[in-house]
Design a protein around this motif. Structure first.
Motif, PDB file in Angstrom:
ATOM      1  N   TYR A  34     101.251 -49.439  28.475  1.00 11.05           N
ATOM      2  CA  TYR A  34     101.502 -48.031  28.766  1.00 11.05           C
ATOM      3  C   TYR A  34     102.934 -47.826  29.261  1.00 11.05           C
ATOM      4  N   SER A  35     103.409 -48.702  30.127  1.00 10.13           N
ATOM      5  CA  SER A  35     104.782 -48.605  30.629  1.00 10.13           C
ATOM      6  C   SER A  35     105.791 -48.814  29.506  1.00 10.13           C
ATOM      7  N   ALA A  36     105.513 -49.748  28.618  1.00  5.89           N
ATOM      8  CA  ALA A  36     106.422 -49.989  27.489  1.00  5.89           C
ATOM      9  C   ALA A  36     106.478 -48.781  26.567  1.00  5.89           C
ATOM     10  N   LYS A  37     105.328 -48.143  26.332  1.00  2.00           N
ATOM     11  CA  LYS A  37     105.318 -46.945  25.486  1.00  2.00           C
ATOM     12  C   LYS A  37     106.116 -45.818  26.132  1.00  2.00           C
ATOM     13  N   LEU A  38     105.941 -45.609  27.437  1.00  4.65           N
ATOM     14  CA  LEU A  38     106.699 -44.568  28.126  1.00  4.65           C
ATOM     15  C   LEU A  38     108.193 -44.872  28.118  1.00  4.65           C
ATOM     16  N   PHE A  39     108.539 -46.159  28.295  1.00 13.31           N
ATOM     17  CA  PHE A  39     109.946 -46.549  28.286  1.00 13.31           C
ATOM     18  C   PHE A  39     110.581 -46.255  26.928  1.00 13.31           C
ATOM     19  N   LEU A  40     109.887 -46.593  25.858  1.00 12.60           N
ATOM     20  CA  LEU A  40     110.429 -46.369  24.517  1.00 12.60           C
ATOM     21  C   LEU A  40     110.532 -44.883  24.178  1.00 12.60           C
ATOM     22  N   LYS A  41     109.662 -44.061  24.760  1.00 17.49           N
ATOM     23  CA  LYS A  41     109.743 -42.622  24.555  1.00 17.49           C
ATOM     24  C   LYS A  41     110.793 -41.978  25.458  1.00 17.49           C
ATOM     25  N   GLY A  42     111.289 -42.713  26.450  1.00 17.68           N
ATOM     26  CA  GLY A  42     112.274 -42.158  27.373  1.00 17.68           C
ATOM     27  C   GLY A  42     111.667 -41.360  28.503  1.00 17.68           C
ATOM     28  N   LYS A  43     110.394 -41.573  28.808  1.00 20.33           N
ATOM     29  CA  LYS A  43     109.703 -40.787  29.829  1.00 20.33           C
ATOM     30  C   LYS A  43     109.258 -41.612  31.027  1.00 20.33           C
ATOM     31  N   LEU A  44     109.763 -42.842  31.159  1.00 21.08           N
ATOM     32  CA  LEU A  44     109.331 -43.696  32.260  1.00 21.08           C
ATOM     33  C   LEU A  44     110.073 -43.367  33.548  1.00 21.08           C
ATOM     34  N   PHE A  45     111.357 -43.078  33.447  1.00 30.13           N
ATOM     35  CA  PHE A  45     112.191 -42.828  34.625  1.00 30.13           C
ATOM     36  C   PHE A  45     112.491 -41.346  34.766  1.00 30.13           C
ATOM     37  N   ARG A  46     112.603 -40.882  36.014  1.00 32.49           N
ATOM     38  CA  ARG A  46     112.955 -39.483  36.252  1.00 32.49           C
ATOM     39  C   ARG A  46     114.390 -39.206  35.839  1.00 32.49           C
TER      40      ARG A  46
END
Length: 74
Positions: free
Chosen positions: A7-19
């Motif tokens: 899940y974290s990897a998917k968010l990172f690749l979408k650009g939505k992991l960090f504020r």
């Protein structure tokens, strides 16, 4: 555990992991540049390559938590 990593990897690749991804990338680049300059600088002194890599990796690994301490995740 693997679900969290996926899940974290998917968010990172979408650009939505960090504020603030710009801050993260700037700090990461700054840390990498410090490590690279240290590696090249120590390499020019004529030390053994294993010692140069060890010292550079150790110093870079020690400064990264301080550089990335203010990174906020969403």
């Amino acid at each position: 555990m693997l679900d969290l990593a996926w899940y974290s990897a998917k968010l990172f690749l979408k650009g939505k992991l960090f504020r603030n991804p710009g801050y993260f990338y700037r700090q990461l680049t700054f840390g990498i540049l410090i490590g690279l300059l240290l590696l090249v600088g120590l390499g020019e002194t004529g030390l053994n390559l294993a010692v140069v890599i060890t010292i550079s990796s150790l110093v870079t690994g020690m400064i990264m938590p301080f550089l990335l301490k203010d990174v906020k995740m969403q």
